[in-house]
Scaffold this motif. Structure first.
Motif, PDB file in Angstrom:
ATOM      1  N   TYR A  32       1.373   4.017  -2.994  1.00  0.00           N
ATOM      2  CA  TYR A  32       1.071   5.436  -2.735  1.00  0.00           C
ATOM      3  C   TYR A  32       2.252   6.311  -3.141  1.00  0.00           C
ATOM      4  N   THR A  44      -4.187  -3.395 -13.028  1.00  0.00           N
ATOM      5  CA  THR A  44      -4.382  -2.231 -12.141  1.00  0.00           C
ATOM      6  C   THR A  44      -5.185  -1.096 -12.790  1.00  0.00           C
ATOM      7  N   GLY A  73       2.449   6.883  -6.800  1.00  0.00           N
ATOM      8  CA  GLY A  73       1.394   7.703  -7.388  1.00  0.00           C
ATOM      9  C   GLY A  73       0.152   6.927  -7.777  1.00  0.00           C
ATOM     10  N   MET A  74       0.065   5.665  -7.331  1.00  0.00           N
ATOM     11  CA  MET A  74      -1.119   4.857  -7.648  1.00  0.00           C
ATOM     12  C   MET A  74      -2.270   5.242  -6.731  1.00  0.00           C
ATOM     13  N   SER A  75      -3.492   5.114  -7.241  1.00  0.00           N
ATOM     14  CA  SER A  75      -4.668   5.378  -6.421  1.00  0.00           C
ATOM     15  C   SER A  75      -4.990   4.153  -5.567  1.00  0.00           C
ATOM     16  N   VAL A  76      -5.876   4.342  -4.599  1.00  0.00           N
ATOM     17  CA  VAL A  76      -6.253   3.243  -3.713  1.00  0.00           C
ATOM     18  C   VAL A  76      -6.903   2.109  -4.506  1.00  0.00           C
ATOM     19  N   LYS A  77      -7.750   2.447  -5.469  1.00  0.00           N
ATOM     20  CA  LYS A  77      -8.427   1.420  -6.274  1.00  0.00           C
ATOM     21  C   LYS A  77      -7.423   0.635  -7.109  1.00  0.00           C
ATOM     22  N   GLU A  78      -6.432   1.321  -7.648  1.00  0.00           N
ATOM     23  CA  GLU A  78      -5.422   0.639  -8.468  1.00  0.00           C
ATOM     24  C   GLU A  78      -4.587  -0.320  -7.621  1.00  0.00           C
ATOM     25  N   ASP A 101       0.830  -1.207   0.000  1.00  0.00           N
ATOM     26  CA  ASP A 101       0.000   0.000   0.000  1.00  0.00           C
ATOM     27  C   ASP A 101       0.864   1.257   0.000  1.00  0.00           C
ATOM     28  N   VAL A 106      -3.876   1.357 -14.422  1.00  0.00           N
ATOM     29  CA  VAL A 106      -3.171   2.638 -14.265  1.00  0.00           C
ATOM     30  C   VAL A 106      -3.135   3.360 -15.604  1.00  0.00           C
TER      31      VAL A 106
END
Length: 294
Positions: A87, A119, A90-95, A83, A121
């Motif tokens: 983060y 993912t 730069g990935m989102s929580v959903k990804e 996680d 992305v």
């Protein structure tokens, strides 16, 4: 008690009167010393403190300047993104959740395209982080070496195609042919292979004592992991400390930490749970996972 009786208490001899006067003099001198002498710490310490305080503004400005600098990204296996790592990338929580859900099925992404398919992305983020993806050798070296092109001319010798041998099938004689590998080194490589039950990555050659980077490069030019060996996997959720410590990558202290963590938090579900343990060799997690059964 009469006045005369009280008066007798204030009769002093000449020596006693002198002593009383001297005592009062000492008391007065001590009072003057207390009021006029500075008992604060030595000024050198104060000067040192002042020098540090004068540098504080410069330190604060450097911190503000460095806050704009992005942290360096080092090569990593995208299958083991946590996680926090996601983060920072730069990935989102959903990804991140999509990747973690995919990994729960004990499945792996083997390319940047598969990573994006799982993912979802964006192309811009993928282009930024894909150059840092590092997959295991049996994924990265799937393509066979192509034949060298040559001109059909008797003046030039034909360049032979290098046939890569599976390192797990290599014999002592095969290894000795490599420049820098003698009889002793070849025996060390074969002994290491027996300890592990087979190599799953050419990176494991770095764990063989006495192999220089140049020799490892020569070995990589002649050997590969053609297919994963049939491993007797370690049941990490039921193995004892003794059984875990017999695995090459688990020393006794780490084996004890694994059992302790397991007893407090329940069974391990995947390698991501194991890398949470202090002292776990995270950089080797991608191939250690292949020796374990969850």
């Amino acid at each position: 008690m009469t006045f005369n009786t009280i008066k007798d208490y204030f009769k002093f001899s000449r020596e006693q009167r002198t002593g009383i006067i001297v005592l009062f003099g000492i008391i007065i001198i001590l009072q003057l010393v207390y009021f006029f002498v500075d008992f604060n710490p030595i000024q050198e310490k104060d000067l040192g403190k002042q020098q540090w305080l004068s540098l504080q503004a410069e330190v604060d400005s450097l911190k503000l300047h460095r806050s704009d600098v992005k942290p360096a990204i080092y090569p990593f296996n995208p299958n083991f993104i946590s996680d926090y790592k996601g983060y920072k990338l730069g990935m989102s929580v959903k990804e991140i959740d999509r990747l973690l859900d995919f990994r729960k099925g004990n499945k792996f992404v083997n390319s940047a395209k598969e990573f994006q398919d799982v993912t979802k992305v964006s192309d811009s983020l993928l282009n930024a982080i894909a150059p840092f993806f590092k997959f295991p050798d049996w994924i990265s070296h799937k393509k066979e070496f192509k034949d060298y092109k040559y001109v059909h001319n008797s003046a030039f010798a034909k360049k032979e195609k290098i046939v890569l041998i599976d390192i797990n099938q290599a014999t002592k004689e095969d290894l000795i042919k490599i420049n820098g590998v003698g009889e002793i080194i070849s025996l060390r490589i074969l002994t290491q292979k027996e300890k592990l039950g087979g190599f799953v990555s050419m990176e494991q050659l770095k764990d063989v004592w006495g192999l220089s980077p140049e020799v490892i490069l020569n070995l990589n030019n002649h050997f590969k992991i053609a297919k994963l060996p049939n491993l007797i996997k370690i049941d990490v959720n039921n193995a004892s400390i003794k059984e875990l410590s017999q695995f090459f990558y688990f020393k006794y202290d780490l084996a004890r930490q694994i059992v302790k963590y397991r007893s407090m938090n329940g069974d391990f579900k995947n390698i991501e749970d194991l890398i949470k343990i202090n002292g776990f060799p995270v950089e080797k997690a991608n191939f250690i996972a292949l020796y374990l059964d969850f």
